[in-house]
Motif scaffolding. Structure first.
Motif, mmCIF file in Angstrom:
data_model
loop_
_atom_site.group_PDB
_atom_site.id
_atom_site.type_symbol
_atom_site.label_atom_id
_atom_site.label_comp_id
_atom_site.label_asym_id
_atom_site.label_seq_id
_atom_site.Cartn_x
_atom_site.Cartn_y
_atom_site.Cartn_z
ATOM 1 N N ALA A 11 7.630 -12.468 5.099
ATOM 2 C CA ALA A 11 8.474 -13.261 5.998
ATOM 3 C C ALA A 11 9.809 -13.588 5.335
ATOM 4 O O ALA A 11 10.870 -13.492 5.970
ATOM 5 N N THR A 12 9.768 -13.953 4.065
ATOM 6 C CA THR A 12 10.999 -14.336 3.364
ATOM 7 C C THR A 12 11.898 -13.135 3.117
ATOM 8 O O THR A 12 13.116 -13.225 3.237
ATOM 9 N N LYS A 14 12.225 -10.504 4.984
ATOM 10 C CA LYS A 14 12.829 -10.033 6.219
ATOM 11 C C LYS A 14 13.779 -11.034 6.857
ATOM 12 O O LYS A 14 14.557 -10.681 7.723
ATOM 13 N N SER A 15 13.721 -12.265 6.436
ATOM 14 C CA SER A 15 14.567 -13.299 7.032
ATOM 15 C C SER A 15 15.958 -13.268 6.398
ATOM 16 O O SER A 15 16.085 -13.145 5.181
ATOM 17 N N ILE A 18 16.933 -18.769 4.878
ATOM 18 C CA ILE A 18 15.779 -19.652 4.741
ATOM 19 C C ILE A 18 16.303 -21.074 4.817
ATOM 20 O O ILE A 18 17.453 -21.342 4.476
ATOM 21 N N TRP A 31 21.420 -18.386 2.343
ATOM 22 C CA TRP A 31 21.156 -16.958 2.241
ATOM 23 C C TRP A 31 20.506 -16.734 0.883
ATOM 24 O O TRP A 31 20.684 -17.511 -0.052
ATOM 25 N N VAL A 65 10.726 -20.516 6.798
ATOM 26 C CA VAL A 65 11.180 -19.163 7.119
ATOM 27 C C VAL A 65 11.022 -18.964 8.615
ATOM 28 O O VAL A 65 9.966 -19.224 9.179
ATOM 29 N N ARG A 66 12.091 -18.492 9.239
ATOM 30 C CA ARG A 66 12.075 -18.258 10.681
ATOM 31 C C ARG A 66 12.194 -16.762 10.953
ATOM 32 O O ARG A 66 12.698 -16.003 10.148
ATOM 33 N N SER A 67 11.736 -16.381 12.118
ATOM 34 C CA SER A 67 11.801 -14.991 12.534
ATOM 35 C C SER A 67 13.251 -14.588 12.770
ATOM 36 O O SER A 67 14.003 -15.309 13.420
ATOM 37 N N LYS A 68 13.626 -13.441 12.264
ATOM 38 C CA LYS A 68 14.980 -12.934 12.458
ATOM 39 C C LYS A 68 15.229 -12.575 13.923
ATOM 40 O O LYS A 68 16.321 -12.764 14.441
ATOM 41 N N GLY A 71 13.741 -16.316 16.143
ATOM 42 C CA GLY A 71 14.186 -17.616 15.658
ATOM 43 C C GLY A 71 13.084 -18.637 15.487
ATOM 44 O O GLY A 71 13.325 -19.746 15.054
ATOM 45 N N ARG A 73 9.650 -20.438 13.924
ATOM 46 C CA ARG A 73 9.127 -20.659 12.574
ATOM 47 C C ARG A 73 7.958 -19.724 12.303
ATOM 48 O O ARG A 73 7.025 -19.639 13.081
#
Length: 166
Positions: A11-12, A14-15, A18, A31, A65-68, A71, A73
């Motif tokens: 997740a981290t 690809k984001s 953070i 970033w 961490v949020r989805s690219k 958006g 969580r």
């Protein structure tokens, strides 16, 4: 434990951003890069501000961490902060990757020297603990501000907006 670590890492990685909350202050979007099992960030003059978060060597932090794409969580994990000494072997390895992700640097040729002189490079190392996903909304009330709109919107604006949707 391995599944949790894999979730945190993927997740981290690809984001693009953070959200980091340190011992003091609100969470801030930063970033980063994922390097050797931790998220690495750089901050200081001319870079993203870190001082108001209270991120110091040995401190703890919470990383969201949020989805690219959507958006939402994905995961919130606890981290231990480690400051990399300037020009150390670990610092050089992290900086080599960080400078590749740094967009619009005013001094791309001398960025490593400036970071060594003026900035801090931090590793946010996962402790393995994650927070459960919340059930309700986490929307915050906007901060009060004295800023206002001085004039009403132009009369033609609603028609222009409708035309773009069609």
């Amino acid at each position: 434990m391995e599944l949790t670590q894999a979730l945190i890492e993927e997740a981290t990685k690809k984001s693009g951003l953070i959200w980091v909350r340190g011992p003091q202050g609100p969470a801030r979007a930063l970033w980063h890069i994922w390097h050797e099992g931790a998220a690495c960030v750089v901050g200081g003059p001319g870079e993203q501000p870190l001082d108001d978060l209270g991120l110091a060597d040995g401190a703890s932090a919470t990383v969201t961490v949020r989805s690219k794409e959507r958006g939402g969580r994905l995961v919130e994990w606890a981290a231990r902060v480690a400051e990399l000494p300037a020009r150390s072997e670990n610092w050089a390895a992290a900086v080599a990757e960080l400078k590749g992700k740094r967009l619009n640097a005013p001094d791309a040729e001398g960025i490593e020297e400036r970071w060594a002189r003026e900035c801090r490079v931090l590793r946010l190392e996962p402790t393995g603990a994650t927070a459960p996903l919340p059930d309700g909304s986490l929307a915050a009330v906007p901060l009060a501000t004295p800023v206002t709109t001085r004039r009403p919107i132009p009369a033609a604006l609603p028609r222009l907006l409708r035309r773009k949707r069609a």
